[in-house]
Design a protein around this motif. Structure first.
Motif, PDB file in Angstrom:
ATOM      1  N   GLU A  61      13.809 -36.462 -42.296  1.00  0.00           N
ATOM      2  CA  GLU A  61      12.586 -36.151 -41.557  1.00  0.00           C
ATOM      3  C   GLU A  61      12.255 -37.237 -40.538  1.00  0.00           C
ATOM      4  O   GLU A  61      11.762 -36.951 -39.452  1.00  0.00           O
ATOM      5  N   ARG A  62      12.544 -38.502 -40.853  1.00  0.00           N
ATOM      6  CA  ARG A  62      12.264 -39.613 -39.940  1.00  0.00           C
ATOM      7  C   ARG A  62      13.282 -39.722 -38.811  1.00  0.00           C
ATOM      8  O   ARG A  62      13.078 -40.476 -37.874  1.00  0.00           O
ATOM      9  N   PRO A  79      14.261 -36.689 -53.039  1.00  0.00           N
ATOM     10  CA  PRO A  79      13.201 -36.651 -52.026  1.00  0.00           C
ATOM     11  C   PRO A  79      13.323 -37.779 -51.003  1.00  0.00           C
ATOM     12  O   PRO A  79      12.923 -37.624 -49.855  1.00  0.00           O
ATOM     13  N   GLU A  80      13.900 -38.898 -51.410  1.00  0.00           N
ATOM     14  CA  GLU A  80      14.096 -40.001 -50.463  1.00  0.00           C
ATOM     15  C   GLU A  80      15.088 -39.609 -49.371  1.00  0.00           C
ATOM     16  O   GLU A  80      14.903 -39.934 -48.201  1.00  0.00           O
ATOM     17  N   TYR A 130      15.627 -36.627 -48.243  1.00  0.00           N
ATOM     18  CA  TYR A 130      14.942 -35.695 -47.352  1.00  0.00           C
ATOM     19  C   TYR A 130      13.971 -36.434 -46.435  1.00  0.00           C
ATOM     20  O   TYR A 130      13.832 -36.083 -45.261  1.00  0.00           O
ATOM     21  N   ARG A 131      13.286 -37.455 -46.929  1.00  0.00           N
ATOM     22  CA  ARG A 131      12.376 -38.244 -46.088  1.00  0.00           C
ATOM     23  C   ARG A 131      13.142 -38.962 -44.979  1.00  0.00           C
ATOM     24  O   ARG A 131      12.657 -39.066 -43.846  1.00  0.00           O
ATOM     25  N   ILE A 132      14.324 -39.462 -45.288  1.00  0.00           N
ATOM     26  CA  ILE A 132      15.152 -40.119 -44.262  1.00  0.00           C
ATOM     27  C   ILE A 132      15.486 -39.121 -43.158  1.00  0.00           C
ATOM     28  O   ILE A 132      15.389 -39.428 -41.968  1.00  0.00           O
TER      29      ILE A 132
END
Length: 151
Positions: free
Chosen positions: A110-111, A103-104, A106-108
């Motif tokens: 998204e940012r 999930p980390e 994927y968060r990167i």
């Protein structure tokens, strides 16, 4: 070109042999540039492969550029142990480490304002249902229009 000549796929098929199946002589690939000497521009048509045009309710669009791509194989190492006799607090599960990182990643993306990524494969060892995972190997595919953002 020499390093390309030796490439093989996962089944051991050589790149140059795969090209031959489609009538392409690898040794003459650079000759194709002669066709572009008189060209001022070219148009390359593609079927849009994602849902973007559908979401925007547009029949067609013009590309902004080509996504840069980075691919990585990431290996997590833990310790194999019997799943029945090893208490949860004593486990060093490599799959759990990979699952926490996913999930980390994927968060990167998204940012990153327009970047995308996927974990396309996951291979565990020893790969049996009664063992804590000793090794977990994932593949990460990252893409972005901006080279700096991709990096």
């Amino acid at each position: 070109m020499n390093e390309t000549r030796g490439l093989k796929d996962k089944d051991g098929v050589r790149w140059i042999d795969a090209l031959k199946e489609y009538g392409i002589d690898f040794e003459k690939v650079r000759d194709s540039g002669k066709e572009l000497k008189m060209a001022a521009a070219y148009l390359e048509l593609h079927i849009e492969q994602g849902p973007v045009l559908l979401d925007l309710d547009l029949p067609l669009g013009a590309v902004l550029g080509t996504f840069g791509v980075e691919r990585h194989a990431i290996t997590f190492r833990g310790q194999a142990a019997h799943s029945g006799s090893t208490p949860m607090n004593r486990r060093r599960d490599a799959f759990l480490a990979a699952a926490k990182m996913s999930p980390e990643i994927y968060r990167i993306a998204e940012r990153s304002n327009g970047g995308v990524c996927t974990i396309g494969s996951c291979l565990t060892k020893p790969g049996i249902g009664t063992s804590v995972v000793e090794e977990c190997r994932i593949t990460l595919d990252q893409r972005h229009l901006d080279a700096v953002a991709l990096a």
